[in-house]
Motif scaffolding. Structure first.
Motif, short mmCIF file in Angstrom:
data_model
loop_
_atom_site.label_atom_id
_atom_site.label_comp_id
_atom_site.label_asym_id
_atom_site.label_seq_id
_atom_site.Cartn_x
_atom_site.Cartn_y
_atom_site.Cartn_z
N LEU A 173 0.94 -1.30 0.03
CA LEU A 173 0.00 -0.06 -0.09
C LEU A 173 0.85 1.25 0.08
CD1 LEU A 173 -2.79 -1.13 2.58
CD2 LEU A 173 -2.86 -0.85 0.05
N GLY A 174 1.88 1.28 0.70
CA GLY A 174 3.07 2.25 0.65
C GLY A 174 3.38 2.66 -0.65
N GLU A 175 3.80 1.72 -1.43
CA GLU A 175 4.54 1.81 -2.95
C GLU A 175 3.18 2.30 -3.79
OE1 GLU A 175 7.85 -1.74 -2.84
OE2 GLU A 175 5.51 -2.34 -3.42
N ILE A 176 2.08 1.90 -3.53
CA ILE A 176 0.88 2.37 -4.31
C ILE A 176 0.81 3.81 -4.07
CG2 ILE A 176 -1.70 2.00 -4.57
CD1 ILE A 176 -1.39 -0.78 -4.15
N GLU A 177 0.70 4.27 -2.92
CA GLU A 177 0.64 5.63 -2.59
C GLU A 177 1.59 6.49 -2.99
OE1 GLU A 177 0.32 5.49 1.94
OE2 GLU A 177 -1.54 4.64 1.92
N ARG A 178 2.88 5.92 -2.95
CA ARG A 178 3.98 6.58 -3.63
C ARG A 178 3.47 6.93 -5.09
NH1 ARG A 178 9.00 3.36 -1.80
NH2 ARG A 178 10.01 4.67 -3.38
N LEU A 179 3.24 6.01 -5.86
CA LEU A 179 3.16 6.11 -7.24
C LEU A 179 1.68 7.11 -7.43
CD1 LEU A 179 2.99 2.21 -8.10
CD2 LEU A 179 4.65 4.03 -9.10
N LEU A 180 0.87 7.04 -6.59
CA LEU A 180 -0.12 8.10 -6.83
C LEU A 180 0.31 9.45 -6.56
CD1 LEU A 180 -3.17 5.99 -5.73
CD2 LEU A 180 -2.53 6.44 -7.92
N SER A 181 0.91 9.75 -5.45
CA SER A 181 1.22 11.06 -5.08
C SER A 181 2.74 11.52 -5.48
CB SER A 181 1.63 10.83 -3.47
OG SER A 181 2.75 10.22 -2.90
N SER A 182 3.24 10.81 -6.18
CA SER A 182 4.80 11.51 -6.79
C SER A 182 4.45 11.93 -8.12
CB SER A 182 5.82 10.18 -6.81
OG SER A 182 6.15 9.62 -5.57
N ASP A 183 5.32 13.05 -8.66
CA ASP A 183 5.52 13.49 -9.97
C ASP A 183 6.20 12.31 -10.82
OD1 ASP A 183 4.08 15.72 -9.29
OD2 ASP A 183 6.13 16.86 -8.84
N ALA A 184 5.97 12.37 -11.89
CA ALA A 184 6.76 11.46 -12.93
C ALA A 184 8.21 11.51 -12.44
CB ALA A 184 6.52 11.82 -14.33
N PRO A 185 9.05 10.41 -12.22
CA PRO A 185 10.44 10.70 -12.16
C PRO A 185 11.13 11.39 -13.11
CG PRO A 185 9.68 8.33 -12.20
CD PRO A 185 8.65 9.14 -12.73
N SER A 186 12.26 12.07 -12.49
CA SER A 186 13.06 13.20 -13.29
C SER A 186 13.67 12.35 -14.37
CB SER A 186 13.97 14.04 -12.59
OG SER A 186 14.83 13.05 -11.97
N GLU A 187 14.11 11.07 -14.43
CA GLU A 187 14.81 10.48 -15.38
C GLU A 187 13.94 10.16 -16.64
OE1 GLU A 187 14.40 9.56 -12.29
OE2 GLU A 187 16.35 9.23 -11.24
N ILE A 188 12.77 10.51 -16.32
CA ILE A 188 11.66 10.02 -17.72
C ILE A 188 11.60 11.05 -18.68
CG2 ILE A 188 9.22 9.39 -18.09
CD1 ILE A 188 9.37 7.64 -15.80
N ASN A 189 11.50 11.00 -19.82
CA ASN A 189 11.39 12.01 -20.74
C ASN A 189 10.49 12.87 -20.49
OD1 ASN A 189 10.82 13.24 -23.26
ND2 ASN A 189 11.40 11.58 -24.50
N ARG A 190 10.71 14.08 -20.37
CA ARG A 190 9.93 15.12 -19.96
C ARG A 190 8.67 15.41 -20.71
NH1 ARG A 190 9.95 14.48 -14.87
NH2 ARG A 190 8.57 16.24 -15.09
N LYS A 191 8.96 15.08 -22.02
CA LYS A 191 7.85 15.42 -23.02
C LYS A 191 6.63 14.38 -22.74
CE LYS A 191 6.62 15.21 -27.92
NZ LYS A 191 6.72 14.48 -29.22
N THR A 192 7.17 13.24 -22.44
CA THR A 192 6.17 12.20 -22.34
C THR A 192 5.50 11.86 -20.69
OG1 THR A 192 7.71 10.30 -22.58
CG2 THR A 192 6.58 10.99 -24.50
N ALA A 193 6.46 12.58 -19.99
CA ALA A 193 6.06 12.40 -18.43
C ALA A 193 4.85 12.33 -18.05
CB ALA A 193 6.99 13.09 -17.70
N LEU A 194 3.96 13.52 -18.48
CA LEU A 194 2.76 13.61 -18.02
C LEU A 194 1.62 12.60 -18.70
CD1 LEU A 194 2.50 17.47 -17.99
CD2 LEU A 194 2.28 15.98 -16.14
N ARG A 195 1.94 11.95 -19.85
CA ARG A 195 1.28 11.14 -20.38
C ARG A 195 1.36 9.59 -19.41
NH1 ARG A 195 3.77 8.41 -25.69
NH2 ARG A 195 5.04 7.55 -23.77
N ASN A 196 2.70 9.44 -19.17
CA ASN A 196 2.94 8.13 -18.82
C ASN A 196 2.45 8.08 -17.23
OD1 ASN A 196 4.45 7.62 -20.79
ND2 ASN A 196 6.55 7.61 -19.93
N ARG A 197 2.59 9.11 -16.37
CA ARG A 197 1.78 9.57 -15.09
C ARG A 197 0.31 9.40 -15.12
NH1 ARG A 197 1.23 10.68 -10.09
NH2 ARG A 197 -0.19 12.33 -9.40
N ALA A 198 -0.41 9.98 -16.24
CA ALA A 198 -1.63 9.73 -16.31
C ALA A 198 -2.28 8.24 -16.44
CB ALA A 198 -2.09 10.45 -17.60
N MET A 199 -1.29 7.53 -17.15
CA MET A 199 -1.48 6.03 -17.44
C MET A 199 -1.45 5.32 -16.32
SD MET A 199 0.35 5.87 -21.08
CE MET A 199 -0.29 4.37 -21.68
#
Length: 315
Positions: free
Chosen positions: A116-142
């Motif tokens: 549950l802690g890991e799930i909460e981190r996935l829901l509350s965190s911004d997309a990781p900085s190492e991920i392509n910023r162009k597609t970061a918001l798309r990936n987070r939404a998915m």
């Protein structure tokens, strides 16, 4: 039924499946399995007029077991059993050579579960900085939508913008398993994540509400077309994105799309959502599937977490 009759009957069976509400994906899967059985009969030198017997089926099972997991062998044999049951019913076969006593028992699957802690981190965190910023918001939404709606891989990939209702806070899944449709929740966090993604213009501006909600503008070489193209993710493409994203946020490797479906069930169960509502949201035909896979498995994980918590307090 002999081998030649089998080939002819298999084609009739596969042609009839869509009328029983079997999806194109299911029909394709059944065809692959029935073709494998035909190929096995060829490989072992079975004569055209030779009758398919229990020994033939057992030989195929043993052949499969050399390279496939037990649950896969079981699935293949159950598909073959279903075919012969149909063939007998329509009088194309005298007997069903697949004896259910010879079908391997289902082996319990070890699921990769997020805490549950890991799930909460996935829901509350911004997309990781190492991920392509162009597609970061798309990936987070998915990721957020997979966790909060319990969608399957194919259901998310085929989603259209018109399937998402921001006002009613619902999502209509028109391409569910077995070709069935259902409505799933569209919670606030998912709505915000999707709105942020749409405002980012990663989805090409020329796309209409009838085009894919999530997609890729990459060409066949994986290079961006800067919005000139927009096509559906492949199943493996979505899986790889989820793997990378979750590893960046939680450090866990090998977590797939289906684990996020488990995460949705875990959250709903934790919040006291009735079992029947969980069943409907997940699209299970039988509530026993929901109870057996999602509750018994998830409860085992929760029990371990609670016991760990007790001992951690004593340390």
């Amino acid at each position: 039924m002999n081998k030649q009759q089998y080939i002819s009957a298999a084609e009739r069976y596969l042609s009839a499946l869509p009328s029983t509400n079997k999806s194109a994906v299911t029909v394709s899967s059944y065809r692959m399995i029935l073709d494998k059985f035909a190929a096995y009969m060829d490989s072992c030198g079975m004569a055209e007029g030779a009758e398919i017997s229990l020994d033939t089926v057992i030989g195929w099972r043993e052949n499969l077991a050399e390279s496939a997991a037990i649950n896969t062998v079981r699935h293949y044999m159950m598909v073959l059993h279903g075919f012969f049951t149909w063939a007998k019913k329509v009088r194309l076969a005298g007997e069903n050579p697949v004896d259910l006593d010879e079908v391997p028992k289902q082996r319990e699957i070890e699921y990769q579960l997020l805490t549950l802690g890991e799930i909460e981190r996935l829901l509350s965190s911004d997309a990781p900085s190492e991920i392509n910023r162009k597609t970061a918001l798309r990936n987070r939404a998915m990721i957020v939508m997979l966790i909060q709606t319990g969608m399957r891989n194919a259901e998310l990939r085929s989603l259209r913008l018109s399937d998402v209702d921001f006002e009613r806070r619902t999502i209509t899944l028109k391409n569910g398993k077995g070709g069935k449709s259902r409505t799933v929740p569209f919670p606030e966090l998912s709505r915000i994540a999707v709105a942020d993604y749409l405002n980012s213009e990663v989805r090409p501006m020329w796309c209409t509400e009838n085009d894919l909600l999530f997609g890729s503008d990459a060409d066949e070489n994986g290079k961006t077309t800067n919005g000139a193209a927009w096509h559906e993710f492949s199943s493996i493409g979505l899986l790889q994105m989820v793997n990378r994203y979750i590893e960046k946020v939680t450090g866990r490797k090998g977590i797939g799309v289906h684990a996020l479906r488990h995460a949705a069930a875990s959250l709903w169960d934790e919040k006291g959502v009735p079992m029947r509502d969980i069943q409907n949201a997940l699209g299970h035909n039988d509530i026993r599937t929901t109870q057996q896979i999602y509750v018994s498995v998830l409860n085992k994980s929760k029990s371990a977490e609670r016991i760990n918590a007790v001992f951690d307090e004593m340390a």
